[in-house]
Design a protein around this motif. Sequence first.
Motif, mmCIF file in Angstrom:
data_model
loop_
_atom_site.group_PDB
_atom_site.id
_atom_site.type_symbol
_atom_site.label_atom_id
_atom_site.label_comp_id
_atom_site.label_asym_id
_atom_site.label_seq_id
_atom_site.Cartn_x
_atom_site.Cartn_y
_atom_site.Cartn_z
ATOM 1 N N ILE A 126 0.863 -1.190 0.000
ATOM 2 C CA ILE A 126 0.000 0.000 0.000
ATOM 3 C C ILE A 126 0.896 1.236 0.000
ATOM 4 O O ILE A 126 1.669 1.468 0.928
ATOM 5 C CB ILE A 126 -0.921 0.014 1.244
ATOM 6 C CG1 ILE A 126 -1.805 -1.247 1.278
ATOM 7 C CG2 ILE A 126 -1.796 1.275 1.251
ATOM 8 C CD1 ILE A 126 -2.590 -1.426 2.579
ATOM 9 N N ARG A 127 0.794 2.022 -1.055
ATOM 10 C CA ARG A 127 1.654 3.210 -1.204
ATOM 11 C C ARG A 127 0.922 4.428 -0.636
ATOM 12 O O ARG A 127 -0.234 4.681 -0.976
ATOM 13 C CB ARG A 127 2.027 3.419 -2.667
ATOM 14 C CG ARG A 127 2.776 2.208 -3.233
ATOM 15 C CD ARG A 127 2.971 2.265 -4.738
ATOM 16 N NE ARG A 127 4.009 3.223 -5.083
ATOM 17 C CZ ARG A 127 3.799 4.417 -5.613
ATOM 18 N NH1 ARG A 127 2.561 4.820 -5.853
ATOM 19 N NH2 ARG A 127 4.804 5.214 -5.910
ATOM 20 N N ILE A 128 1.633 5.186 0.220
ATOM 21 C CA ILE A 128 0.987 6.249 1.000
ATOM 22 C C ILE A 128 1.720 7.577 0.859
ATOM 23 O O ILE A 128 2.948 7.628 0.884
ATOM 24 C CB ILE A 128 0.949 5.852 2.506
ATOM 25 C CG1 ILE A 128 0.151 4.549 2.694
ATOM 26 C CG2 ILE A 128 0.359 6.971 3.355
ATOM 27 C CD1 ILE A 128 0.288 3.931 4.077
ATOM 28 N N VAL A 129 0.930 8.663 0.724
ATOM 29 C CA VAL A 129 1.457 10.028 0.844
ATOM 30 C C VAL A 129 0.870 10.620 2.122
ATOM 31 O O VAL A 129 -0.310 10.423 2.413
ATOM 32 C CB VAL A 129 1.076 10.899 -0.383
ATOM 33 C CG1 VAL A 129 1.235 12.385 -0.084
ATOM 34 C CG2 VAL A 129 1.927 10.525 -1.595
ATOM 35 N N ILE A 130 1.712 11.331 2.890
ATOM 36 C CA ILE A 130 1.239 11.976 4.119
ATOM 37 C C ILE A 130 1.389 13.488 3.981
ATOM 38 O O ILE A 130 2.434 13.964 3.536
ATOM 39 C CB ILE A 130 2.048 11.516 5.356
ATOM 40 C CG1 ILE A 130 2.048 9.993 5.474
ATOM 41 C CG2 ILE A 130 1.478 12.136 6.637
ATOM 42 C CD1 ILE A 130 3.010 9.455 6.525
ATOM 43 N N GLY A 145 5.295 8.959 9.370
ATOM 44 C CA GLY A 145 5.992 8.274 8.266
ATOM 45 C C GLY A 145 6.760 7.062 8.756
ATOM 46 O O GLY A 145 6.681 5.975 8.166
ATOM 47 N N SER A 146 7.502 7.218 9.868
ATOM 48 C CA SER A 146 8.305 6.110 10.414
ATOM 49 C C SER A 146 7.414 4.953 10.861
ATOM 50 O O SER A 146 7.705 3.786 10.578
ATOM 51 C CB SER A 146 9.133 6.598 11.605
ATOM 52 O OG SER A 146 10.006 7.617 11.202
ATOM 53 N N LEU A 147 6.321 5.286 11.566
ATOM 54 C CA LEU A 147 5.424 4.243 12.085
ATOM 55 C C LEU A 147 4.768 3.446 10.946
ATOM 56 O O LEU A 147 4.673 2.223 11.020
ATOM 57 C CB LEU A 147 4.352 4.857 12.987
ATOM 58 C CG LEU A 147 4.846 5.347 14.358
ATOM 59 C CD1 LEU A 147 3.812 6.248 15.016
ATOM 60 C CD2 LEU A 147 5.164 4.159 15.273
ATOM 61 N N LEU A 148 4.340 4.154 9.910
ATOM 62 C CA LEU A 148 3.668 3.441 8.800
ATOM 63 C C LEU A 148 4.676 2.633 7.980
ATOM 64 O O LEU A 148 4.356 1.551 7.486
ATOM 65 C CB LEU A 148 2.922 4.434 7.912
ATOM 66 C CG LEU A 148 1.696 5.091 8.566
ATOM 67 C CD1 LEU A 148 1.056 6.108 7.631
ATOM 68 C CD2 LEU A 148 0.650 4.058 8.993
ATOM 69 N N ASN A 149 5.904 3.133 7.849
ATOM 70 C CA ASN A 149 6.926 2.385 7.110
ATOM 71 C C ASN A 149 7.323 1.095 7.828
ATOM 72 O O ASN A 149 7.883 0.183 7.212
ATOM 73 C CB ASN A 149 8.172 3.256 6.882
ATOM 74 C CG ASN A 149 8.068 4.071 5.600
ATOM 75 O OD1 ASN A 149 7.442 3.641 4.636
ATOM 76 N ND2 ASN A 149 8.684 5.246 5.581
ATOM 77 N N MET A 150 7.042 1.015 9.134
ATOM 78 C CA MET A 150 7.354 -0.203 9.887
ATOM 79 C C MET A 150 6.360 -1.328 9.573
ATOM 80 O O MET A 150 6.616 -2.497 9.866
ATOM 81 C CB MET A 150 7.340 0.098 11.390
ATOM 82 C CG MET A 150 8.565 0.887 11.839
ATOM 83 S SD MET A 150 8.363 1.604 13.491
ATOM 84 C CE MET A 150 8.299 0.147 14.509
ATOM 85 N N GLU A 151 5.222 -0.979 8.987
ATOM 86 C CA GLU A 151 4.234 -2.005 8.616
ATOM 87 C C GLU A 151 4.742 -2.776 7.389
ATOM 88 O O GLU A 151 5.263 -2.183 6.446
ATOM 89 C CB GLU A 151 2.876 -1.361 8.296
ATOM 90 C CG GLU A 151 2.227 -0.637 9.463
ATOM 91 C CD GLU A 151 1.858 -1.583 10.594
ATOM 92 O OE1 GLU A 151 1.302 -2.673 10.316
ATOM 93 O OE2 GLU A 151 2.119 -1.233 11.760
#
Length: 201
Positions: free
Chosen positions: A2-6, A18-24
């Motif tokens: 799942i590719r995400i922009v914040i 960003g860090s927390l979601l990249n850990m998924e």
Amino acid sequence: MIRIVIAEDQGMMLGALGSLLNMEDDMQVVGMARNGEEAVRLVKEQEPDICIMDIEMPVMTGLDAAEELIGMDCKIIILTTFARAGYFERARKAKVRGYLLKDSPIEELVNSIHAIEDGRRIYAPELVDIAYEDDTENPLTDRESQVLSLVAEGKTTKEIAGELYLTPGTVRNYISAILEKLEVGNRIEAISRFKEKGWFK
């Protein structure tokens, strides 16, 4: 993946999210924006699956950006501190798929991203309650709304009078009526209340 922009104007919040979601395992943050304009550009460039958007941002708000992105494949999630009926109503009209509050745990955001990817809509329960409590209609007439829109654009009484073929005195009467109906003390408060309620077209 799942590719995400914040999009978030507070640097620490942006970095942490960003860090927390990249850990998924199944998520990748492909872009981070500090305002709504940057968010729109990044979504068009990166074509992410999800864009997580704050509301109160400089240059362009998250709701303005969401409205500009209607029709794109990217699913918008509003993540904000503001549980306001007007904002929620505007978000729904902008086809926003999720509206969550910042005090939610990160697990809730992650679960919401998965649910939204599966085609669901996720709205914070507090917002649904507020939306039902605060279903007041815009008290202004079409003409009064038109006058207030021009005030919001920064036009003077004289300029508004010229544009609407009215006398400056009539415009001042309209503005007095607007302030009274919105129960505010000045033009800035009137614009702010009107915007908060989501009544600007």
